[in-house]
Enzyme design. Structure first.
Site, PDB file in Angstrom:
ATOM      1  N   ASP A  97       7.339   4.457  -2.265  1.00 35.66           N
ATOM      2  CA  ASP A  97       6.113   4.397  -3.051  1.00 35.66           C
ATOM      3  C   ASP A  97       4.913   4.157  -2.140  1.00 35.66           C
ATOM      4  O   ASP A  97       3.917   4.859  -2.198  1.00 35.66           O
ATOM      5  CB  ASP A  97       6.195   3.324  -4.158  1.00 35.66           C
ATOM      6  N   ASP A 100       3.265  -0.086   3.573  1.00 32.01           N
ATOM      7  CA  ASP A 100       2.333  -1.204   3.710  1.00 32.01           C
ATOM      8  C   ASP A 100       2.446  -1.739   5.139  1.00 32.01           C
ATOM      9  O   ASP A 100       1.861  -1.167   6.059  1.00 32.01           O
ATOM     10  CB  ASP A 100       2.685  -2.232   2.628  1.00 32.01           C
ATOM     11  N   LYS A 128      -1.146   2.222   3.424  1.00 31.94           N
ATOM     12  CA  LYS A 128      -2.224   1.283   3.756  1.00 31.94           C
ATOM     13  C   LYS A 128      -2.207   1.085   5.261  1.00 31.94           C
ATOM     14  O   LYS A 128      -1.603   0.135   5.763  1.00 31.94           O
ATOM     15  CB  LYS A 128      -1.950  -0.091   3.111  1.00 31.94           C
ATOM     16  N   VAL A 150      -1.909  -2.603  -5.292  1.00 35.23           N
ATOM     17  CA  VAL A 150      -1.960  -1.569  -6.320  1.00 35.23           C
ATOM     18  C   VAL A 150      -0.702  -1.582  -7.183  1.00 35.23           C
ATOM     19  O   VAL A 150       0.375  -1.999  -6.719  1.00 35.23           O
ATOM     20  CB  VAL A 150      -2.169  -0.170  -5.700  1.00 35.23           C
TER      21      VAL A 150
HETATM   22  P1  IMP Z   1       6.291  -2.661   3.586  1.00 38.58           P
HETATM   23  O1  IMP Z   1       5.383  -3.841   3.783  1.00 38.58           O
HETATM   24  O2  IMP Z   1       5.729  -1.401   4.169  1.00 38.58           O
HETATM   25  O3  IMP Z   1       7.667  -2.969   4.070  1.00 38.58           O
HETATM   26  O4  IMP Z   1       6.352  -2.425   2.014  1.00 38.58           O
HETATM   27  C1  IMP Z   1       7.448  -2.862   1.293  1.00 38.58           C
HETATM   28  C2  IMP Z   1       7.303  -2.626  -0.167  1.00 38.58           C
HETATM   29  O5  IMP Z   1       6.321  -3.483  -0.670  1.00 38.58           O
HETATM   30  C3  IMP Z   1       6.859  -1.254  -0.624  1.00 38.58           C
HETATM   31  O6  IMP Z   1       7.912  -0.355  -0.713  1.00 38.58           O
HETATM   32  C4  IMP Z   1       6.345  -1.553  -1.989  1.00 38.58           C
HETATM   33  O7  IMP Z   1       7.396  -1.541  -2.919  1.00 38.58           O
HETATM   34  C5  IMP Z   1       5.826  -2.971  -1.842  1.00 38.58           C
HETATM   35  N1  IMP Z   1       4.359  -2.961  -1.778  1.00 38.58           N
HETATM   36  C6  IMP Z   1       3.557  -3.013  -0.711  1.00 38.58           C
HETATM   37  N2  IMP Z   1       2.267  -2.978  -1.050  1.00 38.58           N
HETATM   38  C7  IMP Z   1       2.260  -2.909  -2.399  1.00 38.58           C
HETATM   39  C8  IMP Z   1       1.207  -2.823  -3.377  1.00 38.58           C
HETATM   40  O8  IMP Z   1       0.002  -2.792  -3.099  1.00 38.58           O
HETATM   41  N3  IMP Z   1       1.625  -2.776  -4.673  1.00 38.58           N
HETATM   42  C9  IMP Z   1       2.931  -2.768  -5.040  1.00 38.58           C
HETATM   43  N4  IMP Z   1       3.929  -2.841  -4.168  1.00 38.58           N
HETATM   44  C10 IMP Z   1       3.588  -2.905  -2.858  1.00 38.58           C
HETATM   45 MG    MG Z   2       8.767  -2.347  -4.032  1.00 41.62          MG
END
Ligand code: IMP
Ligand code: MG
Length: 172
Positions: A97, A100, A128, A150
């Protein structure tokens, strides 16, 4: 609880997803695909994406936990439910999705490469870039977003809002 403020409408998302599907079809190596969705956040996006990739494919899912119900990354990624099929010698598209910090994708890429896929690419509806703490390739990105939390179109805050047809900012 206030309704999230719209960032991308359902129509805007659908247009972009169609573009992504066409690009994925053009740029993935020829042959059948295995499209792997990361649960739970990617389930809505993946459902729309696979229907605009005109290729023979199988679909599979990885259950992952990295956040609990908090909005801050724990930095720890745990596979709660593994793939049901082998990806050895397959062309794999990993669907997320939102990229981050990048920790989830980085971890899963390492796990999946170790299984010997023929190719492995990543697609995230949202990215992001300002939040990235680790270098990870996101081959197909829908939209870059600022550092705001978001929700909607599969994404949650405390497990709520996944069913919103649009993407919005949770707390303004
Ligand atoms: P990571 O920090 O890239 O490992 O992101 C891990 C997970 O955090 C993503 O797959 C999303 O499910 C969740 N996530 C990160 N940012 C957001 C946001 O703004 N809204 C909802 N879920 C988020
Ligand atoms: Mg998630």
């Amino acid at each position: 609880m206030q309704a999230p403020i719209e960032l991308f409408s359902a129509t805007t998302i659908a247009t972009r997803v169609a573009e992504l599907g066409a690009r994925i079809d053009q740029e993935m190596p020829p042959g059948p695909l295995t499209v792997v969705g990361i649960l739970r956040g990617a389930f809505v996006f993946m459902a729309d994406l696979v229907r605009v990739i005109p290729r023979t494919m199988t679909c599979d899912f990885l259950g992952v936990r990295s956040y609990g119900d908090a909005t801050l990354s724990s930095g720890v990624v745990e596979i709660t439910s593994d793939l049901g099929t082998s990806i050895t010698d397959r062309h794999v598209l990993l669907v997320e999705d939102i990229a981050d910090t990048g920790l989830t994708l980085r971890y899963l890429l390492d796990v999946l490469w170790a299984r010997g896929p023929a190719s492995l690419r990543t697609c995230a509806l949202l990215s992001k870039p300002s939040r990235r703490v680790i270098d990870v390739p996101v081959d197909f990105v829908g939209f870059e977003v600022p550092d705001k939390f978001v929700v909607g179109y599969g994404m949650d805050s405390g497990q709520l809002y996944r069913n919103l047809p649009y993407i919005g900012v949770a707390d303004g």
